[in-house]
Scaffold this motif. Structure first.
Motif, PDB file in Angstrom:
ATOM      1  N   SER A  52       0.824  -1.213  -0.098  1.00 23.05           N
ATOM      2  CA  SER A  52      -0.120  -0.394  -0.234  1.00 23.05           C
ATOM      3  C   SER A  52       0.654   1.572  -0.187  1.00 23.05           C
ATOM      4  O   SER A  52       1.930   1.328   0.564  1.00 23.05           O
ATOM      5  CB  SER A  52      -0.955   0.158   1.111  1.00 23.05           C
ATOM      6  N   VAL A  53      -0.002   2.282  -0.941  1.00 24.16           N
ATOM      7  CA  VAL A  53       1.160   3.371  -0.901  1.00 24.16           C
ATOM      8  C   VAL A  53       0.366   4.644   0.470  1.00 24.16           C
ATOM      9  O   VAL A  53      -0.490   4.581   0.396  1.00 24.16           O
ATOM     10  CB  VAL A  53       0.951   4.229  -2.393  1.00 24.16           C
ATOM     11  N   TRP A  54       1.622   4.551   1.036  1.00 22.78           N
ATOM     12  CA  TRP A  54       0.947   5.811   2.436  1.00 22.78           C
ATOM     13  C   TRP A  54       0.707   7.373   1.208  1.00 22.78           C
ATOM     14  O   TRP A  54       1.748   7.763   0.934  1.00 22.78           O
ATOM     15  CB  TRP A  54       2.211   5.797   3.405  1.00 22.78           C
ATOM     16  N   SER A  55      -0.527   8.383   1.731  1.00 20.14           N
ATOM     17  CA  SER A  55      -0.520   9.823   0.703  1.00 20.14           C
ATOM     18  C   SER A  55      -0.436  10.476   1.908  1.00 20.14           C
ATOM     19  O   SER A  55      -1.278  10.262   3.413  1.00 20.14           O
ATOM     20  CB  SER A  55      -1.753   9.673   0.550  1.00 20.14           C
ATOM     21  N   ALA A  56      -0.126  11.284   2.190  1.00 20.49           N
ATOM     22  CA  ALA A  56       0.279  12.394   2.945  1.00 20.49           C
ATOM     23  C   ALA A  56      -0.880  13.244   2.874  1.00 20.49           C
ATOM     24  O   ALA A  56      -1.512  13.803   1.989  1.00 20.49           O
ATOM     25  CB  ALA A  56       0.970  13.533   2.810  1.00 20.49           C
ATOM     26  N   SER A  57      -1.232  13.794   4.205  1.00 20.76           N
ATOM     27  CA  SER A  57      -2.581  15.003   4.748  1.00 20.76           C
ATOM     28  C   SER A  57      -2.188  15.572   3.621  1.00 20.76           C
ATOM     29  O   SER A  57      -1.013  16.506   2.985  1.00 20.76           O
ATOM     30  CB  SER A  57      -2.974  15.119   5.802  1.00 20.76           C
ATOM     31  N   PRO A  58      -3.248  17.081   3.391  1.00 18.73           N
ATOM     32  CA  PRO A  58      -3.307  18.091   2.525  1.00 18.73           C
ATOM     33  C   PRO A  58      -1.914  19.277   2.992  1.00 18.73           C
ATOM     34  O   PRO A  58      -1.349  20.211   3.035  1.00 18.73           O
ATOM     35  CB  PRO A  58      -4.388  18.598   2.263  1.00 18.73           C
ATOM     36  N   SER A  59      -1.951  19.274   4.091  1.00 21.96           N
ATOM     37  CA  SER A  59      -1.692  20.105   4.917  1.00 21.96           C
ATOM     38  C   SER A  59       0.273  19.625   5.429  1.00 21.96           C
ATOM     39  O   SER A  59       1.153  20.579   5.486  1.00 21.96           O
ATOM     40  CB  SER A  59      -2.080  19.864   6.576  1.00 21.96           C
ATOM     41  N   LEU A  60      -0.067  18.128   5.492  1.00 20.10           N
ATOM     42  CA  LEU A  60       1.998  17.770   5.429  1.00 20.10           C
ATOM     43  C   LEU A  60       2.553  18.045   4.432  1.00 20.10           C
ATOM     44  O   LEU A  60       3.222  18.028   4.040  1.00 20.10           O
ATOM     45  CB  LEU A  60       1.640  16.927   5.504  1.00 20.10           C
ATOM     46  N   GLU A  61       1.791  17.636   3.143  1.00 15.30           N
ATOM     47  CA  GLU A  61       1.537  18.574   1.199  1.00 15.30           C
ATOM     48  C   GLU A  61       2.288  19.432   0.945  1.00 15.30           C
ATOM     49  O   GLU A  61       3.427  19.825   1.286  1.00 15.30           O
ATOM     50  CB  GLU A  61       1.098  17.727   0.708  1.00 15.30           C
ATOM     51  N   ARG A  62       1.803  20.734   1.467  1.00 16.82           N
ATOM     52  CA  ARG A  62       1.917  21.616   2.156  1.00 16.82           C
ATOM     53  C   ARG A  62       3.407  21.944   3.375  1.00 16.82           C
ATOM     54  O   ARG A  62       3.631  22.844   1.903  1.00 16.82           O
ATOM     55  CB  ARG A  62       0.951  22.650   2.502  1.00 16.82           C
ATOM     56  N   VAL A  63       2.972  21.836   3.509  1.00 18.85           N
ATOM     57  CA  VAL A  63       4.834  21.853   4.989  1.00 18.85           C
ATOM     58  C   VAL A  63       5.758  21.373   3.809  1.00 18.85           C
ATOM     59  O   VAL A  63       6.931  21.923   4.114  1.00 18.85           O
ATOM     60  CB  VAL A  63       4.223  21.020   6.300  1.00 18.85           C
ATOM     61  N   ARG A  64       5.517  20.324   3.599  1.00 17.28           N
ATOM     62  CA  ARG A  64       6.806  19.480   2.054  1.00 17.28           C
ATOM     63  C   ARG A  64       7.458  20.105   1.423  1.00 17.28           C
ATOM     64  O   ARG A  64       8.766  20.756   0.694  1.00 17.28           O
ATOM     65  CB  ARG A  64       6.437  18.291   1.978  1.00 17.28           C
ATOM     66  N   HIS A  65       5.918  20.966   0.944  1.00 20.33           N
ATOM     67  CA  HIS A  65       5.547  22.069  -0.620  1.00 20.33           C
ATOM     68  C   HIS A  65       7.180  22.995   0.294  1.00 20.33           C
ATOM     69  O   HIS A  65       8.099  23.491  -0.403  1.00 20.33           O
ATOM     70  CB  HIS A  65       5.332  22.070  -1.008  1.00 20.33           C
ATOM     71  N   GLU A  66       6.322  23.754   0.840  1.00 19.65           N
ATOM     72  CA  GLU A  66       7.423  24.620   1.686  1.00 19.65           C
ATOM     73  C   GLU A  66       8.938  24.636   2.326  1.00 19.65           C
ATOM     74  O   GLU A  66       9.459  25.478   1.938  1.00 19.65           O
ATOM     75  CB  GLU A  66       6.244  25.433   3.409  1.00 19.65           C
ATOM     76  N   PHE A  67       8.804  23.499   2.701  1.00 24.85           N
ATOM     77  CA  PHE A  67      10.446  23.183   2.758  1.00 24.85           C
ATOM     78  C   PHE A  67      11.187  23.161   1.980  1.00 24.85           C
ATOM     79  O   PHE A  67      12.275  23.423   1.733  1.00 24.85           O
ATOM     80  CB  PHE A  67       9.694  21.445   3.738  1.00 24.85           C
ATOM     81  N   ASP A  68      10.743  21.987   1.191  1.00 25.65           N
ATOM     82  CA  ASP A  68      11.724  22.340  -0.267  1.00 25.65           C
ATOM     83  C   ASP A  68      11.879  23.799  -0.801  1.00 25.65           C
ATOM     84  O   ASP A  68      13.286  23.911  -1.130  1.00 25.65           O
ATOM     85  CB  ASP A  68      10.812  21.076  -1.428  1.00 25.65           C
ATOM     86  N   GLU A  69      11.007  24.542  -0.565  1.00 21.86           N
ATOM     87  CA  GLU A  69      10.883  26.284  -1.590  1.00 21.86           C
ATOM     88  C   GLU A  69      12.118  26.365  -0.629  1.00 21.86           C
ATOM     89  O   GLU A  69      13.236  27.133  -1.537  1.00 21.86           O
ATOM     90  CB  GLU A  69       9.538  26.510  -1.182  1.00 21.86           C
ATOM     91  N   GLN A  70      11.550  26.410   1.177  1.00 22.19           N
ATOM     92  CA  GLN A  70      13.626  27.432   1.631  1.00 22.19           C
ATOM     93  C   GLN A  70      14.623  26.535   1.387  1.00 22.19           C
ATOM     94  O   GLN A  70      15.636  27.228   1.418  1.00 22.19           O
ATOM     95  CB  GLN A  70      13.043  26.734   3.217  1.00 22.19           C
ATOM     96  N   VAL A  71      14.470  24.840   1.136  1.00 23.86           N
ATOM     97  CA  VAL A  71      16.074  24.693   0.650  1.00 23.86           C
ATOM     98  C   VAL A  71      16.156  24.652  -0.304  1.00 23.86           C
ATOM     99  O   VAL A  71      17.282  25.148  -0.826  1.00 23.86           O
ATOM    100  CB  VAL A  71      15.891  22.861   0.832  1.00 23.86           C
ATOM    101  N   ARG A  72      15.322  25.046  -1.527  1.00 30.40           N
ATOM    102  CA  ARG A  72      16.109  25.816  -2.527  1.00 30.40           C
ATOM    103  C   ARG A  72      16.457  27.099  -2.562  1.00 30.40           C
ATOM    104  O   ARG A  72      17.419  27.624  -2.876  1.00 30.40           O
ATOM    105  CB  ARG A  72      14.390  26.090  -3.737  1.00 30.40           C
TER     106      ARG A  72
END
Length: 65
Positions: free
Chosen positions: A2-22
């Motif tokens: 099974s594939v775990w899917s992240a919640s929308p809020s966690l996806e936003r946090v991940r996206h924000e983190f990726d942007e900060q890393v960039r």
């Protein structure tokens, strides 16, 4: 499997983190780019000082004997 899917809020946090890393990686690249000429200058000055110290030592050697 099974594939775990992240919640929308966690996806936003991940996206924000990726942007900060960039942003941080870009800032690091720019800093290294701006420091490079200064580092080359310091290296050249270090060589000049080492050369002057060797010349001074060579001139002082006969006076010490």
């Amino acid at each position: 499997m099974s594939v775990w899917s992240a919640s929308p809020s966690l996806e936003r946090v991940r996206h924000e983190f990726d942007e900060q890393v960039r942003i941080i990686e870009e800032a690091k690249r720019l800093l290294e780019e701006r420091l490079a000429p200064f580092q080359r200058h310091l290296l050249e000055q270090r060589r000049n000082v080492d050369q002057c110290l060797k010349q001074l030592d060579a001139r002082l050697k006969p006076l010490r004997q």
